[in-house]
Design a protein around this motif. Sequence first.
Motif: not given
Length: 178
Positions: A6-16
């Motif tokens: 859904a978000k891609g690599f860069a936009a995905t945080s570890t918290d996500d």
Amino acid sequence: MRVFWAKGFAATSTDDLVQAMGIGRQSLYNAFGDKRRLYLEALEAYQHGTVASHLKRLGTPASPLAGLRNLLLGLVAEDDGLRGLGCMGVGSVGEFGASDPEVAALRAKAAPLLQARLVERIREGQAGGEIAPEMDAGDAADFIQMTMTGLQLAARGGAGLEDLHRMAAFAIDRLKAR
């Protein structure tokens, strides 16, 4: 996988990721090492599953043209939310291009399997009179893969079910013997 999809690599945080997986941050690091390793494993699992699905849809009907139609229509999810995600593999191309050797290697491992089967089915269709015999089977397979990418991007961009079905039908019609 769904978060990266859904978000891609860069936009995905570890918290996500820890929230989606229901684990602690340290558990994520212990199991996967880091976010990048988890992404690569998720992308590989996604590609394995989707290529297997593509090959099944392509090969199930006796008619090669029907197989190609099933392949394209099978990309178009009925569910609006799922359809709007597009394709994680196409997303990885948009995000990384050819600049990341590990992502490119995953793509290079999956793409030839589908390409080879597309060429086989197209040649079967040519031999059976369904597909235009003057087409180069490799070029036609490239056209189908380009259409697959276009359908996935159109879906991600918000194209509706009927529009995507119409686009797939148009592409398949280009292959028919006249």
